[in-house]
Write a protein that holds these residues in place. Structure first.
Motif, short mmCIF file in Angstrom:
data_model
loop_
_atom_site.label_atom_id
_atom_site.label_comp_id
_atom_site.label_asym_id
_atom_site.label_seq_id
_atom_site.Cartn_x
_atom_site.Cartn_y
_atom_site.Cartn_z
N ARG A 117 -13.16 9.32 -81.26
CA ARG A 117 -12.24 8.63 -82.20
C ARG A 117 -12.57 7.15 -82.38
NH1 ARG A 117 -7.50 10.30 -84.41
NH2 ARG A 117 -6.34 8.64 -85.45
N GLU A 121 -13.82 5.42 -86.03
CA GLU A 121 -13.18 4.25 -86.63
C GLU A 121 -14.19 3.14 -86.89
OE1 GLU A 121 -10.25 3.51 -83.66
OE2 GLU A 121 -8.77 4.91 -84.52
N SER A 268 2.56 3.77 -94.66
CA SER A 268 3.01 4.50 -93.45
C SER A 268 1.82 5.26 -92.85
CB SER A 268 4.14 5.47 -93.78
OG SER A 268 5.23 4.79 -94.39
N PRO A 269 0.85 4.54 -92.29
CA PRO A 269 -0.35 5.22 -91.77
C PRO A 269 -0.06 6.22 -90.67
CG PRO A 269 -0.27 2.90 -91.09
CD PRO A 269 0.79 3.09 -92.11
N ASP A 270 1.06 6.07 -89.96
CA ASP A 270 1.40 7.03 -88.90
C ASP A 270 1.74 8.41 -89.46
OD1 ASP A 270 0.99 5.11 -87.00
OD2 ASP A 270 3.12 4.65 -86.71
N SER A 271 2.03 8.46 -90.75
CA SER A 271 2.36 9.76 -91.37
C SER A 271 1.12 10.51 -91.85
CB SER A 271 3.32 9.54 -92.55
OG SER A 271 2.69 8.81 -93.59
N ALA A 273 -1.33 12.01 -90.23
CA ALA A 273 -1.67 13.26 -89.55
C ALA A 273 -0.98 14.45 -90.20
CB ALA A 273 -1.30 13.17 -88.07
N ASN A 274 0.31 14.29 -90.56
CA ASN A 274 1.01 15.37 -91.26
C ASN A 274 0.48 15.53 -92.67
OD1 ASN A 274 3.50 17.25 -91.27
ND2 ASN A 274 3.75 16.08 -93.15
N GLN A 358 -9.53 14.83 -87.49
CA GLN A 358 -9.64 13.45 -87.02
C GLN A 358 -10.44 12.60 -88.00
OE1 GLN A 358 -9.76 12.33 -82.61
NE2 GLN A 358 -11.91 12.43 -83.14
N GLU A 361 -8.29 11.98 -91.21
CA GLU A 361 -7.20 11.02 -90.95
C GLU A 361 -7.75 9.59 -90.88
OE1 GLU A 361 -4.07 9.82 -87.41
OE2 GLU A 361 -5.05 11.77 -87.34
N ASN A 365 -7.02 6.61 -93.73
CA ASN A 365 -6.27 5.43 -93.31
C ASN A 365 -7.11 4.15 -93.44
OD1 ASN A 365 -3.62 6.15 -92.73
ND2 ASN A 365 -4.10 6.81 -90.63
N ARG A 369 -6.23 1.13 -96.12
CA ARG A 369 -5.94 -0.20 -95.56
C ARG A 369 -6.91 -1.26 -96.07
NH1 ARG A 369 -8.41 -2.24 -91.33
NH2 ARG A 369 -9.00 -0.20 -90.52
#
Length: 404
Positions: A117, A121, A268-271, A273-274, A358, A361, A365, A369
């Protein structure tokens, strides 16, 4: 349904309106026999229930042509070099498949994938650094494919200077259509020769990579043969970057077509994964599962299938079936994840599903960003789809964004 018999699933006309075609087929001919001129007849399965049946029932619908006969397997396998790189678990059923899957699972672990991971990135950031000052980028050729080939090459331990060769070989292998047999044979021979040399290097001097792990993996005295090693590495390289790269392209295209969703995910980058699950369902890069072979006279979707016939499960259509997901033609990244078949189902469920999720996502993101005001250059209608059987992804996806 007469027109279904001559549909060209790889044409621009079909791909640009694929999901409209699939909706019509699910309603009128969920299992139909297609035989375009000069091609082998193939049964296409478009409804979710029937697709799931095919993916789960390897007794009636086999991946291994040897289940029909050795002669049939020889006909489907091509020449020696091609057969040498097709000796992997995706082409095996039953105990042969389970043995290969167990051995490969011991090397290709979730721990190894998760350890990648931070590196994924870094790669995404570096690729955008290279394009950043211009405010322009082709998402496909400058971001999605470089990202995915670097990730799988580093995971396997392929030297950086050899990645262009892998990209060229994998393009030929997945496209096949439009290339003469001698070109494909040369490609497979080069690929196999390289793989054998790399395997021997890792036998002599193991390193901390997946090829070394595959070479050393063992269970009760059982190891992978040279052809199984070459085939498994080839499968990981081809499937591991072709499908991931096309999915990144598909997802970015969808977000550009749904700007409110793009803004929602950017903020809302945390969203993400869904959201990835919804994007995979809505427009999967694996449009059709690998061909199956009908092992016995049987019935499916009201049709009579004969032993030895070929069959394609259309995953992309199944994912848009209302029987699988409510309001399937609406992209809703906030909804609870709908079940989907983007990674298959059953014994042949995608080994690299965790890595693909992975990569997608992180790629999305990072792009959202780093690239404020992201827009498609040109019109959505100008986007063309790659002429690659079974896979779906844009040929190119030029975008621009605001540069301070």
């Amino acid at each position: 349904m007469a027109y279904a018999c001559t549909l060209d699933f790889n044409s621009d006309a079909f791909r640009s309106a694929a999901y409209q075609h699939y909706a019509t087929l699910r309603e009128a001919a969920p299992v139909f026999l297609s035989q375009p001129p000069g091609q082998l007849p193939i049964w296409y399965v478009t409804g979710a229930q029937d697709v799931e049946t095919v993916l789960l029932d390897s007794e009636r619908f086999a991946r291994d042509p040897a289940r029909i006969s050795p002669q049939f397997a020889a006909m489907m396998g091509g020449d020696q070099s091609i057969a040498f790189l097709n000796d992997h678990m995706l082409n095996r059923d039953g105990e042969r498949h389970r043995r290969l899957r167990r051995l490969v699972n011991k090397a290709f672990t979730l721990k190894a994938v998760n350890a990648m991971r931070p590196r994924i990135e870094q790669i995404a950031e570096r690729l955008l650094d290279q394009a950043g000052p211009s405010g322009h980028l082709d998402v496909v050729s400058q971001y999605a494919f470089p990202l995915s080939i670097i990730v799988i090459a580093e995971l396997l331990g392929v030297p950086a200077q050899d990645r262009d060769d892998f990209r060229r070989w994998s393009q030929l292998i997945v496209q096949q259509v439009g290339h003469d047999l001698s070109e494909l044979q040369r490609c497979y021979a080069e690929f196999a020769s390289y793989m054998l040399a790399l395997i021997e290097q890792r036998r002599a001097a193991p390193t901390d990579d997946l090829v070394s792990a595959l070479v050393q993996v063992e269970e009760d005295g059982n190891v992978l043969s040279s052809s199984e090693l070459c085939s498994m590495i080839a499968l990981l390289i081809v499937a591991g970057h072709e499908t991931a790269a096309s999915m990144i392209g598909n997802a970015v295209y969808l977000l550009l077509r749904h700007p409110h969703t793009l803004i929602q995910l950017r903020d809302s980058p945390d969203s993400m994964a869904n959201a990835v699950e919804e994007l995979l369902r809505y427009d999967s890069s694996v449009e059709r599962a690998m061909v199956r072979f009908v092992t016995q006279d049987t019935e499916l979707g009201g049709q009579r299938l004969q032993r030895g016939q070929l069959l394609m499960a259309v995953v992309g259509s199944a994912n848009r079936d209302p029987a699988l997901c409510a309001q399937p033609d609406i992209l809703d990244v906030a909804r609870p994840a709908c079940p989907h078949l983007a990674f298959g189902k059953g014994a042949h469920y995608c080994l690299g599903a965790s890595l693909a999720r992975q990569e997608l996502e992180i790629a999305l993101n990072t792009l959202l960003r780093r690239c404020p005001g992201l827009q498609l250059e040109g019109t959505p209608e100008s986007v063309r789809w790659r002429y690659v059987p079974n896979f779906r992804g844009p040929q190119a996806l030029p975008v621009r964004w605001s540069v301070a």
